[in-house]
Design an enzyme around this catalytic site. Sequence first.
Site, PDB file in Angstrom:
ATOM      1  N   GLU A 109       4.347  -4.806  -9.251  1.00 37.89           N
ATOM      2  CA  GLU A 109       2.982  -5.105  -9.683  1.00 37.89           C
ATOM      3  C   GLU A 109       2.724  -4.567 -11.082  1.00 37.89           C
ATOM      4  OE1 GLU A 109       0.060  -5.343  -6.019  1.00 37.89           O
ATOM      5  OE2 GLU A 109       1.237  -3.497  -5.888  1.00 37.89           O
ATOM      6  N   GLU A 129       5.936  -4.577   1.469  1.00 42.90           N
ATOM      7  CA  GLU A 129       4.665  -4.144   2.052  1.00 42.90           C
ATOM      8  C   GLU A 129       4.516  -4.553   3.518  1.00 42.90           C
ATOM      9  OE1 GLU A 129       3.989  -3.768  -2.301  1.00 42.90           O
ATOM     10  OE2 GLU A 129       5.022  -5.207  -0.998  1.00 42.90           O
TER      11      GLU A 129
END
Length: 262
Positions: A109, A129
């Site tokens: 990210e 995740e």
Amino acid sequence: MALVSYELEDGIAVLTLSRPEKRNAMSDAMLNDLGAAVDRAAKEAKAAVLAAKGDHFCAGLDLKEQVEKSVMEGIAGSRSWHAVFSRIQRGAIPYFAALHGAVVGGGLELAAAAHVRVADANTHFALPEAQRGIFVGGGGSVNVARLMGVARMVDMMLTGRVLSAEEAERYGVVNYVTESGGARAKAMELARIAACNAPLSNYAVINALPRIHDSGYDEGLFFESMIATLTQVTPDAQERLRAFLDKKAPRLAIPAERGGGA
């Protein structure tokens, strides 16, 4: 000791993640240090490089810190990531990410918030995740998805797929792949080139292009006309255009022909 070190080299700000013992996992304190470094770079640099100490760029979110947060603290933390990363993406100077080792979860990210990404051949990319029972929270659902496409991001999140540097280049996640150990030098080279551009042109590239891409067709073309005209009438542009017309400016560096043969 700062968790993100800051150096200024010939107008290039080098922001280095400095928590190698934790694979540069992003804690709240590191995010705060990154935000301070980004704000400093905005004041004194013409371009910036994101790099990292140790064997890995960033292994993602500091999960130990995360499990202790309430729902509202988690939301506030995610929005803090968005705020810092937005200052990278939507600031006035271009950012070049030098990637190596793990670029995982929040590390990907962060890399996606940069404008150009350079990866060592030994770099690997993942979004684990879902395997941890969580979801991306640092802008990945917008920024990473825009780089590789939603379908590919869904695949990575559902299956835990790990991409090599070469696969990441094919997916559009990285712009350049270097030999092992070469990402930082390449990122610095590119940052120096960008730093020589007109500041307003750099600002337009990193701020106007994404907005044009997100707008409607006619709106995009109208916005383009406004930005093109705004940049062309500045004294800086006039000087650069005259230098080109007078053959005083360097020409394009055209790549040598590959293959050859009579």
